[in-house]
Design a protein around this motif. Structure first.
Motif, PDB file in Angstrom:
ATOM      1  N   THR A 274       3.537   1.520   7.873  1.00  0.00           N
ATOM      2  CA  THR A 274       3.924   2.007   7.070  1.00  0.00           C
ATOM      3  C   THR A 274       3.737   3.688   6.792  1.00  0.00           C
ATOM      4  O   THR A 274       4.037   4.303   6.060  1.00  0.00           O
ATOM      5  CB  THR A 274       3.703   1.556   5.553  1.00  0.00           C
ATOM      6  OG1 THR A 274       2.159   1.921   5.460  1.00  0.00           O
ATOM      7  CG2 THR A 274       3.827   0.197   5.521  1.00  0.00           C
TER       8      THR A 274
ATOM      9  N   PRO B  83       5.390   5.987   8.211  1.00  0.00           N
ATOM     10  CA  PRO B  83       6.555   7.088   7.870  1.00  0.00           C
ATOM     11  C   PRO B  83       6.651   7.275   6.178  1.00  0.00           C
ATOM     12  O   PRO B  83       7.483   8.479   6.045  1.00  0.00           O
ATOM     13  CB  PRO B  83       7.564   6.320   8.347  1.00  0.00           C
ATOM     14  CG  PRO B  83       7.322   5.394   9.207  1.00  0.00           C
ATOM     15  CD  PRO B  83       6.002   4.742   9.034  1.00  0.00           C
ATOM     16  N   VAL B  84       6.301   6.379   5.427  1.00  0.00           N
ATOM     17  CA  VAL B  84       6.069   6.525   3.852  1.00  0.00           C
ATOM     18  C   VAL B  84       5.232   7.935   3.806  1.00  0.00           C
ATOM     19  O   VAL B  84       5.842   9.050   3.023  1.00  0.00           O
ATOM     20  CB  VAL B  84       5.478   5.680   3.149  1.00  0.00           C
ATOM     21  CG1 VAL B  84       5.295   5.989   1.801  1.00  0.00           C
ATOM     22  CG2 VAL B  84       6.202   4.283   3.596  1.00  0.00           C
TER      23      VAL B  84
ATOM     24  N   PHE C 286      11.100   2.072   1.049  1.00  0.00           N
ATOM     25  CA  PHE C 286       9.350   1.777   0.819  1.00  0.00           C
ATOM     26  C   PHE C 286       9.108   0.936  -0.175  1.00  0.00           C
ATOM     27  O   PHE C 286       8.346   0.250  -0.110  1.00  0.00           O
ATOM     28  CB  PHE C 286       8.923   3.363   0.562  1.00  0.00           C
ATOM     29  CG  PHE C 286       9.165   4.333   1.858  1.00  0.00           C
ATOM     30  CD1 PHE C 286       9.408   4.057   2.934  1.00  0.00           C
ATOM     31  CD2 PHE C 286       9.141   5.617   1.282  1.00  0.00           C
ATOM     32  CE1 PHE C 286       9.775   4.875   4.023  1.00  0.00           C
ATOM     33  CE2 PHE C 286       9.318   6.687   2.643  1.00  0.00           C
ATOM     34  CZ  PHE C 286       9.532   6.253   3.539  1.00  0.00           C
TER      35      PHE C 286
ATOM     36  N   ALA D 177       9.186  -2.347   1.567  1.00  0.00           N
ATOM     37  CA  ALA D 177       8.033  -2.552   2.486  1.00  0.00           C
ATOM     38  C   ALA D 177       6.752  -2.873   1.670  1.00  0.00           C
ATOM     39  O   ALA D 177       6.008  -3.524   2.075  1.00  0.00           O
ATOM     40  CB  ALA D 177       7.876  -1.166   3.335  1.00  0.00           C
ATOM     41  N   TYR D 178       6.790  -2.078   0.680  1.00  0.00           N
ATOM     42  CA  TYR D 178       5.247  -2.040  -0.158  1.00  0.00           C
ATOM     43  C   TYR D 178       5.180  -3.375  -1.030  1.00  0.00           C
ATOM     44  O   TYR D 178       4.266  -3.957  -1.229  1.00  0.00           O
ATOM     45  CB  TYR D 178       5.004  -0.808  -0.958  1.00  0.00           C
ATOM     46  CG  TYR D 178       4.484   0.119  -0.259  1.00  0.00           C
ATOM     47  CD1 TYR D 178       3.196   0.155   0.100  1.00  0.00           C
ATOM     48  CD2 TYR D 178       5.243   1.279   0.441  1.00  0.00           C
ATOM     49  CE1 TYR D 178       2.369   0.978   0.986  1.00  0.00           C
ATOM     50  CE2 TYR D 178       4.553   2.166   1.257  1.00  0.00           C
ATOM     51  CZ  TYR D 178       3.222   2.114   1.497  1.00  0.00           C
ATOM     52  OH  TYR D 178       2.650   3.037   2.314  1.00  0.00           O
TER      53      TYR D 178
ATOM     54  N   ILE E  49      10.768  -0.547   6.579  1.00  0.00           N
ATOM     55  CA  ILE E  49      10.247   0.485   7.434  1.00  0.00           C
ATOM     56  C   ILE E  49      11.281   0.691   8.506  1.00  0.00           C
ATOM     57  O   ILE E  49      11.915   1.912   8.596  1.00  0.00           O
ATOM     58  CB  ILE E  49       9.006   0.543   7.751  1.00  0.00           C
ATOM     59  CG1 ILE E  49       7.883   0.381   6.786  1.00  0.00           C
ATOM     60  CG2 ILE E  49       8.637   1.837   8.757  1.00  0.00           C
ATOM     61  CD1 ILE E  49       7.994   1.683   5.746  1.00  0.00           C
TER      62      ILE E  49
ATOM     63  N   THR F 159      13.625   4.151   8.987  1.00  0.00           N
ATOM     64  CA  THR F 159      13.363   4.683  10.341  1.00  0.00           C
ATOM     65  C   THR F 159      14.601   4.986  11.287  1.00  0.00           C
ATOM     66  O   THR F 159      14.792   6.075  11.672  1.00  0.00           O
ATOM     67  CB  THR F 159      12.110   4.252  11.205  1.00  0.00           C
ATOM     68  OG1 THR F 159      10.922   3.941  10.594  1.00  0.00           O
ATOM     69  CG2 THR F 159      11.955   4.943  12.568  1.00  0.00           C
TER      70      THR F 159
END
Length: 318
Positions: free
Chosen positions: A128, A130-131, A153, A156-157, A308, A312
């Protein structure tokens, strides 16, 4: 009477060569992702022998440093031979400093956290980064914050939260500290990515990597010497072999494989292949470490990779 043999058109030959380079690039990127994914597995296997973080890092850097010095020396000789000259002292010092953040601090926090959390969870947290690239870029570097980042995000989280809550319920709150350390490692690596971009362009990717890794290696060894007895480096054969693989197979090799891949394929293609990293780590962790895997792990992993990965790839051009 002479017989003329038609040769293939230049455009066909060029297209075939381009396709060949592309396939080689895909292979290099995939191999680099697989080798990099094994880093946490090697570290876990070394920890099982009672080795502490400082000793593990010292062994890793002590074994990899000669290779970086050799490749760095070759890079310097090539620059002089081609008349390009050497980077300025200021650029080299900056590369040394950013190497401490991206390779020493980040690795130290990562390995420290690995002592208390699974290799699977560690890889997902690091994935993660890139966050933090987006957040730090917007806060400190004037980059634009894309709205779609909130959705990516968030997904992802949410996946990380599923795994975190299940793991905490099963193993207790002791994993919170380990997870926080790996998050900090992801933050430091994100900062490294933002700052290193300009330096890599000015110094060159191969020489920059060697300078940064040499700086990190010297710092690691100095920190070890100040905090641990030198006798800690006298490990048995099994630990030495694991450390040798960690240094060369999971550190030196993937760092140069990724660079070589980027010379042949686009950043988007490289990012696409890199998405396999958490999956490979999961498979390695189950196969070599015997880590359990349940539906929460699978669902959480898919959500992290999906969030992600979508952000990306959606933000890069081929």
């Amino acid at each position: 009477m002479a017989v003329e043999i038609d040769s293939p058109p230049v455009s066909v030959t060029a297209a075939a060569e381009a396709r060949r380079n592309q396939l080689i690039g895909y292979g290099l990127a995939a191999l680099g992702a697989v080798l990099f994914s094994s880093k946490a597995i090697s570290a876990k296997l070394i920890f099982e022998h009672g080795i502490d973080v400082e000793t593990l890092m010292a062994l890793r850097m002590l074994l990899s440093l000669p290779i970086y010095l050799l490749i760095g020396a070759i890079s310097v000789r090539e620059r002089i031979a081609t008349g390009r000259g050497l980077p300025s002292a200021g650029l080299l010092w900056k590369a040394c400093l950013i190497g401490l953040v991206g390779y020493w601090l980040s690795s130290y926090l990562d390995f420290w956290g690995l002592q208390t959390i699974s290799a699977q969870f560690e890889r997902l947290i690091l994935f993660t980064y890139p966050v933090f690239v987006v957040i730090f870029g917007a806060l400190f570097f004037g980059n634009r914050f894309e709205k779609r980042a909130f959705l990516a995000f968030g997904v992802a989280y949410f996946g990380l939260a599923i795994i975190f809550l299940e793991t905490t319920a099963r193993l207790g709150s002791g994993i919170i500290f380990g997870a926080a350390l790996v998050f900090a490692a992801a933050m430091s690596f994100a900062f490294y990515q933002l700052v290193a971009k300009t330096l890599i362009g000015a110094i060159g990717p191969r020489l920059f990597t060697c300078v940064a890794m040499t700086s990190a290696s010297v710092t690691t060894l100095a920190f070890f010497a100040a905090t641990r007895p030198l006798s800690n480096l006298m490990v048995d054969g099994t630990v030495f072999l694991h450390a040798l693989y960690l240094a060369i197979g999971a550190t030196v090799a993937p760092s140069f494989l990724m660079t070589a891949a980027l010379n042949r394929i686009s950043a988007q293609s490289n990012a696409t292949i890199g998405i396999i990293s958490p999956v490979i780590t999961l498979l390695f962790a189950v196969s070599f470490l015997g880590e359990p895997i349940g539906w929460t792990d699978i669902v959480g992993t898919l959500l992290v990779i999906g969030g992600i990965g979508w952000f990306t790839l959606g933000g890069k051009k081929a």
